[in-house]
Design a protein around this motif. Structure first.
Motif, PDB file in Angstrom:
ATOM      1  N   ASP A1025       0.830  -1.204   0.000  1.00 11.37           N
ATOM      2  CA  ASP A1025       0.000   0.000   0.000  1.00 11.37           C
ATOM      3  C   ASP A1025       0.867   1.259   0.000  1.00 11.37           C
ATOM      4  OD1 ASP A1025      -2.297   1.469  -0.076  1.00 11.37           O
ATOM      5  OD2 ASP A1025      -2.632   1.418   2.095  1.00 11.37           O
ATOM      6  N   THR A1026       1.847   1.298  -0.903  1.00 13.19           N
ATOM      7  CA  THR A1026       2.719   2.466  -1.016  1.00 13.19           C
ATOM      8  C   THR A1026       1.982   3.579  -1.739  1.00 13.19           C
ATOM      9  OG1 THR A1026       4.651   1.030  -1.103  1.00 13.19           O
ATOM     10  CG2 THR A1026       4.936   3.287  -1.867  1.00 13.19           C
ATOM     11  N   VAL A1027       2.021   4.765  -1.155  1.00  9.48           N
ATOM     12  CA  VAL A1027       1.347   5.913  -1.733  1.00  9.48           C
ATOM     13  C   VAL A1027       2.206   6.471  -2.859  1.00  9.48           C
ATOM     14  CG1 VAL A1027       0.400   8.214  -1.296  1.00  9.48           C
ATOM     15  CG2 VAL A1027       0.269   6.425   0.468  1.00  9.48           C
ATOM     16  N   PRO A1028       1.652   6.654  -4.051  1.00  6.34           N
ATOM     17  CA  PRO A1028       2.448   7.229  -5.144  1.00  6.34           C
ATOM     18  C   PRO A1028       2.901   8.645  -4.800  1.00  6.34           C
ATOM     19  CG  PRO A1028       0.421   6.223  -5.961  1.00  6.34           C
ATOM     20  CD  PRO A1028       0.294   6.276  -4.479  1.00  6.34           C
ATOM     21  N   GLN A1029       4.118   8.982  -5.183  1.00  9.97           N
ATOM     22  CA  GLN A1029       4.661  10.305  -4.941  1.00  9.97           C
ATOM     23  C   GLN A1029       4.352  11.271  -6.072  1.00  9.97           C
ATOM     24  OE1 GLN A1029       6.231  10.993  -1.980  1.00  9.97           O
ATOM     25  NE2 GLN A1029       5.707   8.881  -1.401  1.00  9.97           N
ATOM     26  N   SER A1030       3.824  10.742  -7.180  1.00 10.20           N
ATOM     27  CA  SER A1030       3.509  11.581  -8.328  1.00 10.20           C
ATOM     28  C   SER A1030       2.409  10.883  -9.116  1.00 10.20           C
ATOM     29  CB  SER A1030       4.753  11.814  -9.186  1.00 10.20           C
ATOM     30  OG  SER A1030       5.238  10.585  -9.700  1.00 10.20           O
ATOM     31  N   PHE A1031       2.230  11.274 -10.377  1.00  6.34           N
ATOM     32  CA  PHE A1031       1.236  10.650 -11.229  1.00  6.34           C
ATOM     33  C   PHE A1031       1.650   9.245 -11.672  1.00  6.34           C
ATOM     34  CE2 PHE A1031       0.365  15.182 -11.816  1.00  6.34           C
ATOM     35  CZ  PHE A1031      -0.982  15.210 -11.487  1.00  6.34           C
ATOM     36  N   PHE A1032       2.926   8.894 -11.418  1.00  2.95           N
ATOM     37  CA  PHE A1032       3.417   7.603 -11.872  1.00  2.95           C
ATOM     38  C   PHE A1032       3.187   6.539 -10.803  1.00  2.95           C
ATOM     39  CE2 PHE A1032       6.022  10.880 -13.891  1.00  2.95           C
ATOM     40  CZ  PHE A1032       5.721  10.630 -15.219  1.00  2.95           C
ATOM     41  N   ALA A1033       3.420   5.296 -11.165  1.00  2.00           N
ATOM     42  CA  ALA A1033       3.179   4.169 -10.262  1.00  2.00           C
ATOM     43  C   ALA A1033       4.078   4.273  -9.038  1.00  2.00           C
ATOM     44  CB  ALA A1033       3.433   2.860 -11.005  1.00  2.00           C
ATOM     45  N   PRO A1034       3.672   3.679  -7.913  1.00  2.00           N
ATOM     46  CA  PRO A1034       4.495   3.735  -6.692  1.00  2.00           C
ATOM     47  C   PRO A1034       5.849   3.067  -6.899  1.00  2.00           C
ATOM     48  CG  PRO A1034       2.271   3.000  -6.200  1.00  2.00           C
ATOM     49  CD  PRO A1034       2.400   2.997  -7.688  1.00  2.00           C
ATOM     50  N   GLU A1035       6.845   3.508  -6.129  1.00  2.00           N
ATOM     51  CA  GLU A1035       8.186   2.934  -6.160  1.00  2.00           C
ATOM     52  C   GLU A1035       8.710   2.822  -4.742  1.00  2.00           C
ATOM     53  OE1 GLU A1035      10.314   5.561  -8.691  1.00  2.00           O
ATOM     54  OE2 GLU A1035      10.482   7.158  -7.200  1.00  2.00           O
ATOM     55  N   PHE A1036       9.724   1.981  -4.567  1.00  2.00           N
ATOM     56  CA  PHE A1036      10.240   1.702  -3.229  1.00  2.00           C
ATOM     57  C   PHE A1036      11.735   1.421  -3.327  1.00  2.00           C
ATOM     58  CE2 PHE A1036      10.467  -0.150   0.975  1.00  2.00           C
ATOM     59  CZ  PHE A1036       9.449   0.496   1.658  1.00  2.00           C
ATOM     60  N   PHE A1037      12.485   1.872  -2.299  1.00  2.00           N
ATOM     61  CA  PHE A1037      13.928   1.627  -2.203  1.00  2.00           C
ATOM     62  C   PHE A1037      14.157   0.588  -1.113  1.00  2.00           C
ATOM     63  CE2 PHE A1037      13.626   5.789  -4.091  1.00  2.00           C
ATOM     64  CZ  PHE A1037      14.629   5.794  -5.046  1.00  2.00           C
ATOM     65  N   PHE A1038      14.693  -0.565  -1.512  1.00  2.00           N
ATOM     66  CA  PHE A1038      14.997  -1.629  -0.553  1.00  2.00           C
ATOM     67  C   PHE A1038      16.487  -1.592  -0.202  1.00  2.00           C
ATOM     68  CE2 PHE A1038      11.311  -3.582  -2.759  1.00  2.00           C
ATOM     69  CZ  PHE A1038      10.470  -3.663  -1.662  1.00  2.00           C
ATOM     70  N   LYS A1039      16.764  -1.682   1.081  1.00  2.00           N
ATOM     71  CA  LYS A1039      18.141  -1.823   1.553  1.00  2.00           C
ATOM     72  C   LYS A1039      18.392  -3.319   1.746  1.00  2.00           C
ATOM     73  CE  LYS A1039      21.384   0.297   4.789  1.00  2.00           C
ATOM     74  NZ  LYS A1039      21.521   1.232   5.941  1.00  2.00           N
ATOM     75  N   VAL A1040      19.250  -3.870   0.898  1.00  2.00           N
ATOM     76  CA  VAL A1040      19.424  -5.322   0.806  1.00  2.00           C
ATOM     77  C   VAL A1040      20.774  -5.719   1.409  1.00  2.00           C
ATOM     78  CG1 VAL A1040      19.515  -7.297  -0.751  1.00  2.00           C
ATOM     79  CG2 VAL A1040      17.999  -5.379  -1.259  1.00  2.00           C
TER      80      VAL A1040
END
Length: 1169
Positions: A1025-1040
């Motif tokens: 349920d990541t909220v989009p930051q813009s008009f584009f699809a949501p994105e996420f940064f994973f620390k692996v």
């Protein structure tokens, strides 16, 4: 630091014995007819070794002095290494050479010191030699080696070298000629985590006074060496942490609280009176018969000095801001173990586990205990061992029954720390009904005490043998064995117990008695080079020598050979020898034996450091013993027998050393000055400093988690101006540059292809299953072949009497294979030696951490003490090759995310690749719905090689956030829920089809052959349920986090990689998607309804608007009419007839117009309706 001299004709490397080819192992002595006395002949043979070969080689040397930037060009002597931080920036100077390919936006700092280099030969002017060398193209090359720090938790373990070039600089002293005095200068770089550069070390025991002078913090410097400080004073051992102590100290000056202090390994030194209270504390538990101010024990570590005076122990921690995160200096001498009576300090020569160690032996109330000291980052702590009871009580509990008599005397004589198994070896003196000594082991982890060996009461009778294995069945003499100390070499596990005898053991249980040492003497201390050589000093100041692995002990001093050698040196007017002298100490440096000697001369006495001629003394001993006088006719014939089994010994097929020595090397040449004279000035030297600083900064920052296409930390420096290289070079070479110097940034490079120098490396590192191979070529002496039956009994094979033996310190961990090939025509043999790791003697560790020490000894049988090689620096012993081996994860290896191949493989497998809208070249981006296939590289920062990681690993998401600024670390419980296949809370971030898991089934085990990762982001995961930051699809940064700890059997390296992974196109949750659908539908329906409504109501709206407009116009018209007619009535004429007719006409006209307009409006309205 080492100096290498380059000119247009030749290359020499000083302070290192290197030869392009190895000549004969020893001289072949013909039969000589002599009429002289034997001692005179031996003196001639000993004196100038092969004068016909070295008579043209002058005795020349380099002089190196440390100078501050303010004193360059001035003959003010040398400065002390006090400042440890860069002084400032030289960015303004970098704006001058605009035709250079470096980044002007970076910060370039300067180091506080330079190295001043001069060259001199006996009988010639140094100034003239320097000028001549400069005019003929002589260029001194300076190689600075930075030693890795002790605490690897703060600093990266690496073996780093920088090769620089000395630049010519004119002296600032007044002179009538154009060039009178000149020297070469080169910057002296400083690196965080390193205080030892081997010859120029940082002195952290200095402070600056108000008048801007330097003084010692440990005491007051004395400037006069009084003879009574040294004459007839006994020598004492020099104790320090091997290769880690920048400052060495030496006590033992009678009745004075003085020490000798040096930061150049006694090339120069200082006499310091310590600022300690000379107190004498005596009590019932710590009785002291007499008081003395003498400093008996002195030990130097990386940043801390220890001394013992009487029963008191002090330590002083220096100021080393390059080592410690803060200033850990003690400021003054700190008394430690104040309530204890310390009788002896025992050194620990090697650091381990990020710390250094020291041991203090007690007497009095804590007799039988050891105070075990730990030094970490300058902080000192002590622990009383054993923890449960004393060693004496433990021994009594082990071997004495309850009814037996109690131990009368029990005392620990010596203690040795073995870091590999974290245990203590204790030499314990016990006296009940008789007096005897035992070797006791104490395990610091398990608190377990064990008796390893009981030393025989009397010295064995060897009956003329060189050595004797003690089995308990041998006969003994009437001389009691009185041990006084122990010495342990962690590389070959060789333990020496010494006193009026010498015992050796490789396993602390079986011992060999070396009968060559006389029982009438008593050993005072033993000096180990830890490279196969041992020197022994007795109570009567005799010097003995032993090669580890052999059993013959050689007496060096006093001896006939020593007398002849000293006589020859005095005849040559050597400044390092005198008829009357006193040895202060004996120590090894770079595998060479040195003496610190006080010379008593007629005009001036002095303290000097000199090399002990071990090889020449052994040659004299060999010649003195291996000769035969025979009478032939009327005269005597003297013949010598050479017992060396070979005449030539060469090393061949040596691999490139860097992969095994792990030595990183940078080449950093100076800027090219455009002045026709070629002499540099202060600006060019400052620019050189700035370039070196930024080079070290780039090296320290080269730790990106993503694999670079160019594996060189310097390429980022000049990559943006690479296309202008030829243009800048053209301007500089034609004298058209706008500045005074030209910097070729491409010449600042990392060297990956060093070649072997026909000698084995100082040490080698072996990873799991790796091997090191080389070959030895031997030319046998005489014809030493014999035919032996073959295996089948029908054929014969040649067998040489020259044999090669190999001794492994840990045969359970390493193995060696030797293959022999015989060249009959050349009377030679070739041995191929391959050393390999057995793959199971070391657990995984971080790169360079917790390495296991072992060694290999390759020796030609019968060569010890008999075979020597002639070099331009004198004879060198041959036939024994001892190489320390470090098993574990070598320094300079790292795991990196292979973004290039990962992107290519993912595009191939998924048949598509969708990049992010906003592309970040540093962080790769992947689509959520695609299967993710990660790949990793093993990058070798030393050799520049990269290879695909073929091992197994565990991948975990340990942090993340929708943006780079909102990334947070996950807790251990969250990491389990987000990554474990056992999770039942719907919190998984990812999953895989692989079925292999860790032993506890908590995490999946991945490899390069895995089926890929499928992103889930379930309901309770942070990416759900990541909220989009813009008009584009949501994105996420994973620390692996990627780690192979406990799951990979292909390497000893414990790789841990943390990197950011950018995932875009994340799906919305069902609730948020339904909510967005509802809002979207509502908005869409509303828009449609509004549209339809507008379409239907538009005509009516227009009609109503027109009617409204018509009515408004009528109202406006009517108002306008009545407003116009009212003034006519007011100002009408009094004539009734004429006025009335005019008024009626006007009214009629207006009425007609109004009717016409009304009719027109009604007609228009009808048309609309």
């Amino acid at each position: 630091m080492r100096l290498t001299v380059l000119n247009s004709f030749s290359r020499f490397e000083l302070n290192v014995v290197t030869c392009p080819k190895m000549s004969a192992a020893g001289p072949v002595w013909p039969r000589l007819q002599v009429l002289r006395a034997l001692w005179a002949l031996l003196a001639v043979l000993l004196a100038p070794w092969r004068l016909w070969a070295i008579e043209d080689i002058q005795k020349c040397s380099w002089q190196v002095a440390l100078n501050k930037f303010q004193t360059i060009g001035k003959n003010l002597g040398r400065d002390r290494f006090f400042y440890q931080e860069p002084l400032g920036t030289v960015d303004s100077l970098f704006s001058q050479p605009v035709d250079s390919r470096f980044d002007l936006n970076k910060e370039y700092l300067i180091f506080p010191y330079f190295l001043k280099i001069n060259y001199s030969c006996e009988g010639e002017s140094s100034e003239a030699l320097v000028r001549k060398g400069y005019l003929t193209g002589l260029k001194p090359m300076v190689l600075v080696t930075f030693q890795s720090p002790v605490n690897f938790h703060h600093w990266k373990i690496e073996q780093l070298q920088i090769q620089m070039e000395g630049v010519p600089f004119r002296s600032k002293e007044p002179c009538n000629a154009e060039v009178c005095v000149m020297s070469w200068y080169t910057p002296m770089p400083i690196k965080n985590g390193s205080v030892v550069m081997f010859q120029v070390n940082i002195n952290g025991f200095l402070q600056r006074t108000r008048d801007d002078t330097l003084q010692f913090t440990v005491g007051n410097e004395l400037y006069e060496l009084i003879p009574r400080y040294f004459v007839n004073a006994p020598s004492r051992p020099l104790w320090y942490t091997e290769e880690q102590a920048p400052v060495l100290i030496l006590g033992g000056i009678p009745e004075k609280k003085l020490i000798l202090l040096t930061d150049t390994s006694f090339k120069d030194f200082f006499l310091v009176e310590l600022s300690i209270d000379s107190c004498w504390v005596s009590s019932f538990h710590c009785s002291q018969a007499s008081f003395t101010a003498t400093i008996y024990d002195a030990i130097a570590t990386e940043s801390t000095l220890f001394i013992r005076q009487n029963q008191l122990v002090y330590y002083f921690t220096g100021t080393y801001i390059t080592l410690h995160e803060g200033n850990h200096s003690s400021g003054s001498w700190v008394r430690v173990l104040a309530n204890e009576c310390i009788k002896k300090l025992c050194p620990v020569h090697f650091h381990s586990n990020g710390s250094e160690y020291i041991m203090a032996l007690t007497t009095g109330k804590h007799e039988g205990y050891v105070h075990f000291g730990t030094i970490t980052d300058g902080r000192v702590s002590f622990e009383l061992l054993p923890r449960r009871w004393s060693v004496c009580e433990g021994i009594q509990d082990i071997q004495l029954p309850v009814a037996s008599a109690e131990v009368v005397i029990c005392s620990i004589t010596w203690a040795t720390f073995i870091a590999d198994n974290y245990s203590l070896l204790l030499l314990v003196e016990i006296e009940d009904s008789k007096k005897y000594f035992q070797v006791v082991s104490y395990d610091l982890v398990s608190d377990y005490l064990a008796i390893l060996y009981t030393i025989p009461e009397f010295i064995p009778d060897a009956r003329g043998l060189e050595f004797l294995t003690i089995l308990g069945t041998e006969s003994y003499t009437n001389h009691p064995m009185v041990p006084t100390g122990m010495s342990y070499n962690p590389y070959n596990n060789l333990l020496f117990i010494w006193g009026n005898f010498l015992l050796s053991s490789y396993n602390t249980e079986n011992y060999i008695y070396l009968a060559g040492f006389p029982k009438e003497q008593s050993i005072k201390y033993l000096v180990n080079s830890f490279h196969g050589d041992v020197a022994i000093v007795t109570e009567t100041e005799e010097i003995w020598y032993l090669v580890e692995g052999s059993y013959q002990v050689h007496k060096l001093f006093p001896s006939k050979g020593w007398e002849v050698y000293i006589s020859l040196q005095v005849m040559h007017q050597s400044s390092l020898h005198a008829p009357n002298e006193t040895m202060v100490t004996l120590f090894y440096e770079d595998s060479k034996l040195y003496q610190l000697v006080y010379l008593m001369k007629y005009k001036k006495s002095q303290l000097v450091k000199r090399l002990v001629p071990v090889e020449q003394l052994l040659i004299y001993e060999k010649l003195n013993n291996d000769y035969l006088l025979e009478r032939q006719g009327g005269h005597l014939t003297l013949s010598f027998t050479n017992f060396c089994p070979f005449t030539v010994m060469r090393l061949r097929d040596l691999p490139n050393p860097q992969i095994y020595t792990r030595q990183e090397l940078y080449r950093a040449p100076p800027p090219h000055v455009l002045d026709p004279s070629g002499l540099h000035n202060e600006d060019s030297l400052a620019v050189y400093q700035g370039l070196l600083y930024y080079l070290l900064w780039l090296h320290s920052q080269y730790d990106e988690p993503y694999a670079d296409s160019v594996r060189d930390s310097t390429w980022r420096w000049w990559k943006n101006k690479k296309q202008d290289q030829d243009y800048y070079f053209y301007l500089a070479s034609n004298g058209r540059g706008t500045g005074n110097m030209h910097i070729d940034m491409a010449s600042y490079e990392k060297i990956y292809d060093l070649k072997a120098k026909y000698e084995l490396p100082k040490r080698i590192f072996l990873d799991k299953g790796t091997s090191y191979s080389f070959s030895i070529f031997l030319t046998a002496r005489g014809h030493s072949y014999q035919a032996e039956p073959g295996r089948e009994g029908t054929t014969y094979q040649l067998r040489s009497q020259v044999d090669l033996g190999v001794v492994l310190a840990d045969p359970n961990c390493i193995k060696v294979v030797v293959k022999e090939k015989v060249f009959v025509n050349y009377n030679s043999l070739l041995f191929w030696v391959t050393l390999s790791d057995k793959r199971f003697c070391f657990d995984q560790g971080i790169s360079g951490h917790h390495l296991m020490k072992t060694s290999i000894l390759v020796k030609v049988v019968g060569s010890t003490g008999h075979c020597f090689q002639d070099t331009h620096q004198g004879p060198r012993m041959q036939g024994n090759l001892m190489v320390p081996v470090l098993i574990g994860c070598p320094p300079g290896k790292r795991l990196a995310f292979d973004t290039t191949y990962t992107l290519e493989y993912n595009r191939l497998k998924n048949k598509q690749y969708f990049d992010c809208v906003h592309v970040d070249p540093e962080i790769p981006c992947f689509f959520f719905r695609d299967i993710f296939y990660p790949f990793f590289l093993i990058q070798d920062l030393v050799t520049g090689d990269s290879s695909s990681f073929q091992g197994s690993y565990v991948l975990k998401v340990v942090g993340g956030g929708p943006t780079l600024d909102t990334i947070r670390e996950y807790s251990e419980e969250e990491i389990y829920r987000f990554n474990s296949p056992l999770d039942k809370t719907d919190s998984l971030i990812w999953t895989t089809k692989n079925t292999t898991t860790t032993k506890d089934s908590v995490f999946n085990i991945m490899s390069h052959q895995s089926l890929g990762i499928e992103w889930l982001c379930l309901e309770n995961s942070p990416c759900h349920d990541t909220v989009p930051q813009s008009f584009f699809a949501p994105e996420f940064f994973f620390k692996v986090l990627v780690s192979n700890r406990g799951v990979d059997k292909s390497t000893y390296c414990d790789y841990q990689l943390i990197f950011l992974l950018h995932i875009h196109g994340l799906p919305l949750s069902a609730k948020r998607a339904l909510f967005i659908l509802r809002v979207s539908v509502t908005v869409s329906v509303s828009v449609v309804i509004l549209y339809i409504s507008c379409c239907l109501l538009l005509p009516l709206t227009v009609k109503a608007c027109n009617i409204l407009r018509w009515k408004i116009n009528n109202i406006i018209t009517s108002e306008s009419y009545y407003t116009h007619t009212s003034p006519s009535k007011v100002f009408s004429s009094p004539s009734g007839t004429k006025s009335g007719s005019n008024l009626s006409v006007s009214s009629h006209g207006i009425s007609m117009v109004a009717k016409e307009k009304a009719a027109a409006s009604e007609e228009a309205l009808k048309k609309l309706t």
